[in-house]
Design an enzyme around this catalytic site. Structure first.
Site, short mmCIF file in Angstrom:
data_model
loop_
_atom_site.label_atom_id
_atom_site.label_comp_id
_atom_site.label_asym_id
_atom_site.label_seq_id
_atom_site.Cartn_x
_atom_site.Cartn_y
_atom_site.Cartn_z
N CYS A 113 -13.60 -9.92 1.05
CA CYS A 113 -13.79 -8.77 1.95
C CYS A 113 -15.19 -8.72 2.54
O CYS A 113 -15.43 -7.99 3.50
CB CYS A 113 -13.47 -7.48 1.23
N HIS A 254 -16.90 -1.97 5.38
CA HIS A 254 -15.61 -2.53 4.98
C HIS A 254 -14.76 -1.38 4.45
O HIS A 254 -15.21 -0.60 3.61
CB HIS A 254 -15.81 -3.60 3.90
N ASN A 284 -6.77 -1.69 3.64
CA ASN A 284 -7.83 -2.70 3.41
C ASN A 284 -7.39 -4.02 4.04
O ASN A 284 -6.46 -4.66 3.56
CB ASN A 284 -8.04 -2.84 1.90
C1 LIG Z 1 -6.90 1.32 -6.99
C2 LIG Z 1 -7.44 2.73 -7.07
C3 LIG Z 1 -7.09 3.49 -5.80
C4 LIG Z 1 -6.77 3.44 -8.23
O1 LIG Z 1 -7.26 4.76 -8.31
P1 LIG Z 1 -7.64 5.37 -9.74
O2 LIG Z 1 -8.01 6.78 -9.52
O3 LIG Z 1 -8.69 4.44 -10.33
O4 LIG Z 1 -6.28 5.28 -10.49
P2 LIG Z 1 -5.96 4.58 -11.87
O5 LIG Z 1 -5.94 3.11 -11.72
O6 LIG Z 1 -6.86 5.17 -12.89
O7 LIG Z 1 -4.49 5.06 -12.11
C5 LIG Z 1 -4.18 6.43 -12.30
C6 LIG Z 1 -2.69 6.57 -12.46
O8 LIG Z 1 -2.06 6.34 -11.21
C7 LIG Z 1 -1.02 5.37 -11.36
N1 LIG Z 1 -0.87 4.64 -10.11
C8 LIG Z 1 -1.44 3.47 -9.76
N2 LIG Z 1 -1.06 3.13 -8.54
C9 LIG Z 1 -0.25 4.11 -8.08
C10 LIG Z 1 0.47 4.32 -6.89
N3 LIG Z 1 0.40 3.46 -5.86
N4 LIG Z 1 1.20 5.44 -6.78
C11 LIG Z 1 1.27 6.33 -7.76
N5 LIG Z 1 0.64 6.18 -8.93
C12 LIG Z 1 -0.11 5.06 -9.09
C13 LIG Z 1 -1.49 4.50 -12.50
O9 LIG Z 1 -0.40 3.82 -13.07
C14 LIG Z 1 -2.09 5.52 -13.42
O10 LIG Z 1 -1.05 6.15 -14.13
P3 LIG Z 1 -1.26 6.57 -15.66
O11 LIG Z 1 -2.40 7.55 -15.66
O12 LIG Z 1 0.07 7.17 -16.01
O13 LIG Z 1 -1.59 5.31 -16.37
C15 LIG Z 1 -8.99 2.74 -7.28
O14 LIG Z 1 -9.29 2.29 -8.57
C16 LIG Z 1 -9.67 1.86 -6.28
O15 LIG Z 1 -9.69 2.14 -5.10
N6 LIG Z 1 -10.30 0.77 -6.75
C17 LIG Z 1 -10.96 -0.15 -5.83
C18 LIG Z 1 -9.92 -1.04 -5.20
C19 LIG Z 1 -10.46 -1.81 -4.06
O16 LIG Z 1 -11.14 -1.27 -3.22
N7 LIG Z 1 -10.16 -3.10 -4.01
C20 LIG Z 1 -10.54 -3.95 -2.97
C21 LIG Z 1 -12.00 -4.21 -2.96
S1 LIG Z 1 -12.37 -5.21 -1.61
#
Ligand SMILES: CC(C)(COP(=O)(O)OP(=O)(O)OC[C@H]1O[C@@H](n2cnc3c(N)ncnc32)[C@H](O)[C@@H]1OP(=O)(O)O)[C@@H](O)C(=O)NCCC(=O)NCCS
Length: 327
Positions: A113, A254, A284
């Site tokens: 990215c 980004h 993204n």
């Molecule tokens: C991926 C991201 C949005 C997840 O958000 P978060 O607040 O960290 O959420 P978590 O991973 O802690 O998950 C919370 C809950 O939501 C659930 N969940 C995950 N994806 C889900 C979805 N698409 N829909 C609904 N629930 C979802 C998980 O299973 C978890 O459930 P649980 O509490 O029962 O275990 C966040 O971590 C993020 O943006 N990370 C960076 C990713 C990124 O930018 N990547 C590319 C970089 S270039």
């Protein structure tokens, strides 16, 4: 002294829109979760006949048209991508042929990215050295082909698009790319990547069965790293350019997650309104993200001559960086 200035920008997004409501029919998710956690409302998905080079060439063509530059007058093409048409030849070779840019040498940059930021900085070095007069830097991805459509933790995040920036040599003092900082910390290769399909894990029936050719991500770790490293690197880059956060007119970021951008902007001390946001419409799009964002801001007439633009990006590797540009 020779600097690189932006002569033109372009972008291309495939026609097919995949909304959060559409995703609700594919995996156990919901619009409220996706919007509140990421800011994404919809993303684009390439048609079956479209490969990354098709998206890239369309964006490149737009940037050339914007600048009024003929394909023959491009000296170098860099395609920043992790989803090229095939392992080899490079995606950039296909793009060179499609554009008819027969005088340009062309190669790919794979910095996930942060790819377009790395590409811009490389192009800038070639221009400053006098070897190149016009460089077309394109970020292009078809991430939809590498997403596991049964994994709700990743499939809601990514989209397909391409963006292009045409850089040109200029003798105008104080304009163009003022500074860039590129960083990598390979101890974090395990938190985000596509780990199958290369020399460590060549394509095989077993690999496909295990979906090793699909994006794997430890989202929370990526989030923490991104919110820490982005403001730091932009701060360093502004300092290198002899500027401060107060001088910044626009931020081109980004678009990985709206919350990451909000946090980075806050820590940087730049009002959130100065950042052009389009993650709601594209998700993204990895290396395409920054160039399409710059193109949108440019075509909307937001960027005025002399404005200071700070750029920031982070991705798998982890690779990240910042750049400062005077428009
Ligand atoms: C991926 C991201 C949005 C997840 O958000 P978060 O607040 O960290 O959420 P978590 O991973 O802690 O998950 C919370 C809950 O939501 C659930 N969940 C995950 N994806 C889900 C979805 N698409 N829909 C609904 N629930 C979802 C998980 O299973 C978890 O459930 P649980 O509490 O029962 O275990 C966040 O971590 C993020 O943006 N990370 C960076 C990713 C990124 O930018 N990547 C590319 C970089 S270039």
């Amino acid at each position: 002294m020779t600097n690189s200035i932006v002569l033109g920008t372009g972008s291309y997004a495939p026609q097919r829109v995949l909304s959060n409501a559409d995703l609700e029919k594919i995996v156990r998710t919901n619009n409220e979760w996706i919007v509140s956690r990421t800011g994404i409302r919809e993303r684009r998905v390439a048609a079956d006949h479209e490969a990354t080079s098709d998206l890239a060439a369309a964006a490149g063509r737009e940037a050339l048209q914007f600048a009024g530059v003929k394909p023959d007058d491009v000296d170098m093409i860099i395609v920043c991508t992790v989803t090229g048409d095939s392992p080899t030849p490079s995606c950039a070779s296909f793009v060179q042929a499609q554009l008819g840019a027969k005088n340009a040498f062309a190669f790919d940059v794979g910095a996930a990215c942060a790819g377009s930021l790395f590409g811009l900085s490389i192009a800038d070095q070639f221009i400053r050295s006098g070897k190149v007069k016009r460089a077309l830097v394109i970020g292009a991805e078809t991430l939809s082909r590498f997403v596991d459509w049964t994994n709700r933790e990743t499939c809601v995040l990514f989209g397909d698009a391409a963006g292009a920036i045409l850089l040109g040599a200029s003798e105008e003092e104080g304009r163009g790319l003022l500074a860039a900082s590129l960083r990598t910390d390979g101890s974090m290769t395990g938190i985000l990547g596509i780990y199958g399909g290369g020399s460590r894990r060549p394509p095989s029936a077993e690999m496909l069965e295990e979906k090793a050719g699909k994006i794997k991500m430890r989202g929370r770790e990526v989030y923490k790293v991104a919110t820490r490293l982005l403001p730091e690197v932009v701060g360093d880059t502004l300092e290198a350019a002899g500027l401060t956060a107060a001088d910044v007119d626009h931020v081109i970021a980004h678009q990985a997650n709206k919350r990451i951008i909000e946090s980075a902007m806050q820590n940087l001390g730049v009002p959130f309104e100065k950042c052009w946001i389009n993650i709601d419409r594209y998700g993204n799009t990895s290396s395409a993200s920054m160039p399409i964002t710059l193109d949108e801001a440019n075509r909307a007439g937001k960027l005025k001559k002399g404005d200071v633009i700070a750029m920031m990006a982070i991705g798998a590797g982890m690779t990240w960086g910042g750049a400062v540009l005077r428009w």
